[in-house]
Design a protein around this motif. Sequence first.
Motif: not given
Length: 429
Positions: A178, A180-181, A184, A246, A303
């Motif tokens: 994803t 977000d992953e 991170a 993003t 996403t």
Amino acid sequence: MHSPLTRRGFLAAGSGLAVATVLPGLSACSALTGADSDPDTLVVHSQLGTTAPGSPTYLAALDRFRKENPGLKVKNLINGDDLAQVYETSRLARKEPDVVMVNLYDKTLAWTDVGATVDVKGYLDDWGLRRRVLPRALAEWTDAKGRVRAFPYFATNWPIAYNRALLDRAGVDAIPTTGDELIAAARKLRAKGIAPVTVGGNDWTGQKLLAQIIQTFLTEDEARHAYSTGDFGSRGAREGIEYFVTLRDAGVFADKAQGLTSDSMTTQFNTQAAAIESAMSSALAKVPPKVARHTEVGGWPLTDGAVHDKPTILRTYTLIGFWISPNGTKKIDAVEKFLRFMYRPDTVTRFIKESGRDMALRSDTVSTDFPLVAAAQRLGSTVSQALLPDVYVPPAAAQPLITATSTSFTRGTSAAKVRAALETAYRSA
């Protein structure tokens, strides 16, 4: 669409011709005089012959072909990225080579339509070679008028390569699936002094990855429309651009990605300065064994709201084909011998086993000495396929899109400015 292959367009291109010669004595002039009128000399123009993946196998194949056909000479002309421009100049002088080995992209999209090369559909059928071609490959090489532009040959899988050892060192427990992953993971990698995703933001590699990310929210039909027309104003296209921005501004891509090239990208990954890259088969084949042993291949993370249900990769069957020129039709018997030889299962097998090439032809051979290439071939339904836009982008927009790509990878460039840069690339098309 205005064709770049009018005589005026040819001459304008030829006046600024820059030829990177790779053979002793080979230059733009020798390309112009390369079409030997001797019916017993076949002239082939290719990008294979120096450092391009598959070159040693190709040169060895030529040697075998010559031995099997002692009465037929083969003259091998070699150029790099400027091959299409050199060929067009030679065609203007009616001294073009008989067979051209090049991909379907940019200038070459217009060749068959303006008579720079010929429709090979009849030859493919008459020589009984259609059954050797994968159906998807044949479809990609067929234009809107039903003409087959060239004999399909090389294909490629284009997954994402993840260096598991570097991810582990940074404390990333699993391959990101994803956005977000991925963000991170990028933060953890940067904390260890490791570049996250390396990409040639200043050339075609960045352009392809940008297109892939934008398609997070585009169906295949919507992506085809966007890259055919330059209209990136749909909701899905705008959301895809925003997703890219993003990721970029979160530090996912290597520093100064807008100035990197495919060479610097592969160097960063292969020397373990970066943990992740978007790598086509030829790049995967070059990953050093010590790096390949702890590298996994997969797709690009998605996403929320994505139209795909699995991480995405690119695939194409248009990497290299055998185009027949008008001069080639005058030596069609020699051309037939050459193409039958190159389509033979034993010849195809050697490209797969010796060079790690994916092929557009049917074969049960696996790239056992190129584990990452083989792994990409096995991804199958574990990933989703995004559209490679090459055959839909108007030729006049191809190079401006590279400029737009560099702008897009420049941190701080807003989503609106990225969209504007992409659409501006089409204004001359």
